[in-house]
Design a protein around this motif. Structure first.
Motif, PDB file in Angstrom:
ATOM      1  N   GLY A   1       2.804   7.483 -16.910  1.00 13.14           N
ATOM      2  CA  GLY A   1       1.973   7.124 -18.050  1.00 13.14           C
ATOM      3  C   GLY A   1       1.118   5.889 -17.805  1.00 13.14           C
ATOM      4  N   LEU A   2       1.132   4.988 -18.776  1.00 15.17           N
ATOM      5  CA  LEU A   2       0.312   3.778 -18.721  1.00 15.17           C
ATOM      6  C   LEU A   2       0.706   2.890 -17.539  1.00 15.17           C
ATOM      7  N   LYS A   3       2.010   2.788 -17.270  1.00 13.05           N
ATOM      8  CA  LYS A   3       2.448   1.970 -16.126  1.00 13.05           C
ATOM      9  C   LYS A   3       1.861   2.504 -14.825  1.00 13.05           C
ATOM     10  N   ARG A   4       1.827   3.824 -14.667  1.00 11.01           N
ATOM     11  CA  ARG A   4       1.262   4.421 -13.456  1.00 11.01           C
ATOM     12  C   ARG A   4      -0.219   4.067 -13.339  1.00 11.01           C
ATOM     13  N   THR A   5      -0.925   4.140 -14.448  1.00 12.92           N
ATOM     14  CA  THR A   5      -2.347   3.791 -14.454  1.00 12.92           C
ATOM     15  C   THR A   5      -2.546   2.341 -14.037  1.00 12.92           C
ATOM     16  N   LEU A   6      -1.724   1.442 -14.569  1.00 18.05           N
ATOM     17  CA  LEU A   6      -1.839   0.023 -14.212  1.00 18.05           C
ATOM     18  C   LEU A   6      -1.510  -0.219 -12.736  1.00 18.05           C
ATOM     19  N   PHE A   7      -0.501   0.483 -12.227  1.00 17.88           N
ATOM     20  CA  PHE A   7      -0.136   0.325 -10.822  1.00 17.88           C
ATOM     21  C   PHE A   7      -1.233   0.846  -9.900  1.00 17.88           C
ATOM     22  N   ARG A   8      -2.002   1.824 -10.349  1.00 19.30           N
ATOM     23  CA  ARG A   8      -3.054   2.407  -9.515  1.00 19.30           C
ATOM     24  C   ARG A   8      -4.415   1.733  -9.703  1.00 19.30           C
ATOM     25  N   LEU A   9      -4.525   0.808 -10.645  1.00 17.17           N
ATOM     26  CA  LEU A   9      -5.789   0.112 -10.881  1.00 17.17           C
ATOM     27  C   LEU A   9      -6.343  -0.551  -9.619  1.00 17.17           C
ATOM     28  N   PRO A  10      -5.527  -1.206  -8.802  1.00 21.89           N
ATOM     29  CA  PRO A  10      -6.081  -1.786  -7.571  1.00 21.89           C
ATOM     30  C   PRO A  10      -6.747  -0.751  -6.661  1.00 21.89           C
TER      31      PRO A  10
ATOM     32  N   ARG B   1     -11.766   1.355  -4.150  1.00 17.39           N
ATOM     33  CA  ARG B   1     -12.799   2.392  -4.049  1.00 17.39           C
ATOM     34  C   ARG B   1     -14.177   1.858  -4.431  1.00 17.39           C
ATOM     35  N   TRP B   2     -14.219   0.906  -5.357  1.00 15.77           N
ATOM     36  CA  TRP B   2     -15.481   0.315  -5.797  1.00 15.77           C
ATOM     37  C   TRP B   2     -15.939  -0.824  -4.886  1.00 15.77           C
ATOM     38  N   GLY B   3     -15.174  -1.119  -3.819  1.00 15.82           N
ATOM     39  CA  GLY B   3     -15.554  -2.173  -2.885  1.00 15.82           C
ATOM     40  C   GLY B   3     -15.067  -3.564  -3.250  1.00 15.82           C
ATOM     41  N   PHE B   4     -14.104  -3.649  -4.161  1.00 12.31           N
ATOM     42  CA  PHE B   4     -13.587  -4.950  -4.581  1.00 12.31           C
ATOM     43  C   PHE B   4     -12.200  -5.255  -4.012  1.00 12.31           C
ATOM     44  N   GLY B   5     -11.855  -4.638  -2.898  1.00 14.14           N
ATOM     45  CA  GLY B   5     -10.560  -4.887  -2.266  1.00 14.14           C
ATOM     46  C   GLY B   5     -10.378  -6.327  -1.849  1.00 14.14           C
TER      47      GLY B   5
ATOM     48  N   SER C   1       1.173  19.333   1.421  1.00 19.22           N
ATOM     49  CA  SER C   1      -0.142  19.856   1.029  1.00 19.22           C
ATOM     50  C   SER C   1      -1.181  19.717   2.132  1.00 19.22           C
ATOM     51  N   GLY C   2      -1.026  18.716   2.999  1.00 23.11           N
ATOM     52  CA  GLY C   2      -2.041  18.446   4.012  1.00 23.11           C
ATOM     53  C   GLY C   2      -3.273  17.765   3.439  1.00 23.11           C
ATOM     54  N   LYS C   3      -3.245  17.415   2.157  1.00 22.34           N
ATOM     55  CA  LYS C   3      -4.377  16.766   1.500  1.00 22.34           C
ATOM     56  C   LYS C   3      -4.333  15.254   1.716  1.00 22.34           C
ATOM     57  N   ARG C   4      -5.507  14.642   1.608  1.00 19.15           N
ATOM     58  CA  ARG C   4      -5.591  13.181   1.697  1.00 19.15           C
ATOM     59  C   ARG C   4      -4.975  12.570   0.444  1.00 19.15           C
ATOM     60  N   ARG C   5      -4.174  11.562   0.650  1.00 20.16           N
ATOM     61  CA  ARG C   5      -3.509  10.860  -0.448  1.00 20.16           C
ATOM     62  C   ARG C   5      -3.803   9.370  -0.322  1.00 20.16           C
ATOM     63  N   HIS C   6      -3.748   8.665  -1.458  1.00 15.14           N
ATOM     64  CA  HIS C   6      -4.054   7.241  -1.478  1.00 15.14           C
ATOM     65  C   HIS C   6      -3.062   6.538  -2.401  1.00 15.14           C
ATOM     66  N   VAL C   7      -2.641   5.361  -1.980  1.00 12.93           N
ATOM     67  CA  VAL C   7      -1.727   4.572  -2.799  1.00 12.93           C
ATOM     68  C   VAL C   7      -1.979   3.100  -2.480  1.00 12.93           C
ATOM     69  N   VAL C   8      -1.693   2.232  -3.440  1.00 14.30           N
ATOM     70  CA  VAL C   8      -1.774   0.798  -3.197  1.00 14.30           C
ATOM     71  C   VAL C   8      -0.355   0.251  -3.084  1.00 14.30           C
ATOM     72  N   LEU C   9      -0.182  -0.689  -2.179  1.00 12.56           N
ATOM     73  CA  LEU C   9       1.134  -1.261  -1.897  1.00 12.56           C
ATOM     74  C   LEU C   9       1.021  -2.773  -1.752  1.00 12.56           C
ATOM     75  N   GLU C  10       2.071  -3.473  -2.138  1.00 15.50           N
ATOM     76  CA  GLU C  10       2.091  -4.915  -1.920  1.00 15.50           C
ATOM     77  C   GLU C  10       2.460  -5.191  -0.474  1.00 15.50           C
ATOM     78  N   VAL C  11       1.720  -6.081   0.153  1.00 12.77           N
ATOM     79  CA  VAL C  11       2.032  -6.504   1.517  1.00 12.77           C
ATOM     80  C   VAL C  11       3.148  -7.538   1.429  1.00 12.77           C
ATOM     81  N   VAL C  12       4.256  -7.248   2.083  1.00 10.49           N
ATOM     82  CA  VAL C  12       5.407  -8.141   2.069  1.00 10.49           C
ATOM     83  C   VAL C  12       5.294  -9.167   3.191  1.00 10.49           C
ATOM     84  N   SER C  13       4.677  -8.760   4.298  1.00 12.09           N
ATOM     85  CA  SER C  13       4.570  -9.648   5.454  1.00 12.09           C
ATOM     86  C   SER C  13       3.340  -9.270   6.277  1.00 12.09           C
TER      87      SER C  13
END
Length: 160
Positions: A12-21, A26-30, A47-59
């Protein structure tokens, strides 16, 4: 250290917030995230499809240019299983896009990484991240080491 509950990926909303970055990447604001948040571009193992996720860098290791992330939702996280299946992936960190190879860390290496992370980011390590992942820690090195042995970590090493 005790396991509080079985926490799954956000919905739900939490997923949307986690994916906001990811939208910002995608808009060039990384660049807004510096080296703290990275975008991972990988291939779905089924699926063999391209997937995208944002992750926190720990190190980050400046010597070899590698980045370490944790699979906060455990070994069942789709991105984690995907990079184990197809380890050659692309990451975006800040303004950089890098071809990398995903290398899972051992439990001992993961424990060391989390202990170092906790010393640099005390508030997040003690209050935010463990609760999001379902662990309660007392702030001791032994607790962080124990949690670090339970969480899967991946090092993304630049390909040459």
């Amino acid at each position: 250290m005790e396991v509080v509950k079985n926490v799954g990926p956000p919905t739900g909303l939490k997923r949307t917030l986690f994916r906001l970055p990811l939208v910002l990447y995608r808009w060039g604001f990384g660049w807004l995230f510096g080296r703290r948040i990275m975008a991972l571009h990988h291939i779905g193992r089924v699926s063999g499809k391209r997937r995208h996720v944002v992750l926190e860098v720990v190190s980050y290791d400046a010597d070899d240019g590698s980045y370490v992330v944790a699979s906060g939702w455990g070994p069942g996280a789709a991105w984690y299983r995907n990079v184990l299946h197809t380890p050659d992936v692309i990451i975006q960190v800040g303004r950089r896009t890098l071809p990398v190879t995903a290398v899972p860390l051992s439990k001992d290496e993961g424990a060391d990484v989390l202990v170092r992370y906790a010393s640099r980011h005390r508030m997040a390590a003690k209050y935010l991240l463990p609760r999001l992942m379902g662990y309660s820690v007392d702030g001791s090195e032994a607790d962080y080491r124990a949690v670090g042995e339970l969480i899967p970590f991946v090092r993304f090493v630049p390909r040459t």
